[in-house]
Design an enzyme around this catalytic site. Sequence first.
Site, PDB file in Angstrom:
ATOM      1  NE  ARG A   1      -3.937  -1.861   2.475  1.00 43.24           N
ATOM      2  CZ  ARG A   1      -4.859  -1.922   3.437  1.00 43.24           C
ATOM      3  NH1 ARG A   1      -4.857  -1.041   4.418  1.00 43.24           N
ATOM      4  NH2 ARG A   1      -5.786  -2.859   3.402  1.00 43.24           N
TER       5      ARG A   1
ATOM      6  NE  ARG B   1      -2.931  11.321   3.631  1.00 46.67           N
ATOM      7  CZ  ARG B   1      -2.314  11.778   4.715  1.00 46.67           C
ATOM      8  NH1 ARG B   1      -2.151  13.090   4.859  1.00 46.67           N
ATOM      9  NH2 ARG B   1      -1.879  10.956   5.637  1.00 46.67           N
TER      10      ARG B   1
ATOM     11  NE  ARG C   1      19.261  -1.286   6.086  1.00 47.38           N
ATOM     12  CZ  ARG C   1      20.353  -1.105   5.333  1.00 47.38           C
ATOM     13  NH1 ARG C   1      21.222  -2.099   5.172  1.00 47.38           N
ATOM     14  NH2 ARG C   1      20.567   0.060   4.752  1.00 47.38           N
TER      15      ARG C   1
ATOM     16  NE  ARG D   1      14.432  10.550   9.159  1.00 46.32           N
ATOM     17  CZ  ARG D   1      13.350  10.290   9.885  1.00 46.32           C
ATOM     18  NH1 ARG D   1      12.154  10.597   9.398  1.00 46.32           N
ATOM     19  NH2 ARG D   1      13.424   9.737  11.075  1.00 46.32           N
TER      20      ARG D   1
ATOM     21  CD  GLU E   1      17.349  10.008  10.644  1.00 41.86           C
ATOM     22  OE1 GLU E   1      16.781   9.110   9.967  1.00 41.86           O
ATOM     23  OE2 GLU E   1      16.801  10.600  11.592  1.00 41.86           O
TER      24      GLU E   1
ATOM     25  CE1 TYR F   1      10.392   1.822  14.079  1.00 45.86           C
ATOM     26  CE2 TYR F   1       8.142   1.957  13.259  1.00 45.86           C
ATOM     27  CZ  TYR F   1       9.294   2.577  13.709  1.00 45.86           C
ATOM     28  OH  TYR F   1       9.343   3.929  13.818  1.00 45.86           O
TER      29      TYR F   1
ATOM     30  CG  ASP G   1       4.718   4.261  14.804  1.00 47.37           C
ATOM     31  OD1 ASP G   1       5.909   4.517  14.502  1.00 47.37           O
ATOM     32  OD2 ASP G   1       3.810   4.171  13.960  1.00 47.37           O
TER      33      ASP G   1
END
Length: 376
Positions: free
Chosen positions: A179, A183, A256, A287, A312, A360, A362
């Site tokens: 996905r 938008r 990673r 970034r 990074e 992982y 959040d």
Amino acid sequence: MKKYDYIIVGAGLYGAGFAYRAKKVGKKCLVIDRRPHIGGNIYCENIEGINVHKYGAHIFHTSNKEVWDFVNSIVEFNRYTNSPVANYKGEYFNLPFNMNTFYQMWGTRTPAEAKAKIDEQKADAVAKMKLEGIDEPRNLEEQAIALIGVDIYEKLIKGYTEKQWGRPCTDIPAFIIKRLPVRFVYDNNYFRDAYQGIPKGGYNKLIEGLIKGVEVMCNVDFLQDKAKYEALGEKIVFTGAIDEFYGFQYGKLAYRTINFDHEVHETTNYQGNAVVNYTEKKVPYTRIIEHKHFEMFGDEVDACPKTIISKEFSTEWKDGMEPYYPINDAYNNALYQKYKALADTDQQYIFGGRLAEYKYYDMAPILEQVLKIEIF
């Protein structure tokens, strides 16, 4: 009776949140951490009056009002909205992919125009695949082009993804990008959650609030003296790496990791945004984070005479590095299940968090878990 109800290994968000809940119901806890500071990966170091996210940018976001109210009961959060920008060969594009991005990419002005352009490119990609006898995308490159077309893939996905994963997109499984956020509105808000922000004063304020009144020891390696702490605690909450806990007996899980290059600049405003992604492959970093924009707005930015940026660099994890992102492929997931089978038989231990669960997370889902855990 042992000295502590809970020994909590790791002073990150999971460990601190668990300590808070346990203390609330009268349990005696000891929190220990091998690092010289509390906070785990959300630890902030104040440099030149700026809270620097030492282990990478963390933006709290959730649609769970219970979690949002909980963290704000510890420390007030600001109104920061994550609106990253992508730099490709000096061209700038808004993220996530939205009407601003499509206008910058093609000059389309309406949702109908943007959809037509994307559908045209998607149709070309699918037709090419079928000519080659391919029914389903075989890798991330084919999957991405089939979803969004070649232009956005080439400029905004390919280089960034290859730097992030350290391998060509043609070698990355298609399911990684099943996905894509697309938008057809002019909306640069990266997260769709109802609530987002940064703790006023930085994440240290959140952790300090969670472990207030709890005994804490830093610079302590639990695994170097495991028997001692097992004798001290009725239960042990372990948030470290599960494969390390079991002596890597089945092998090492893969990750990673990120190397950070922190720089102080003699300017009030380096890039005008907290997050700028560099999507061109030949730029070595993924970034640049400019930390002051997480907590300073308007005149506050210019009132602070210096700024701190962090470049990074994504790389493969090796011994001695900080493991950040689990490689949740079939091999590593199967390896983790072997360790989990061992953990499930250990009645003294509770394993939780990113490293202990090889997943992982959040920040908000971590706290959702902690708020539901039964305290014995």
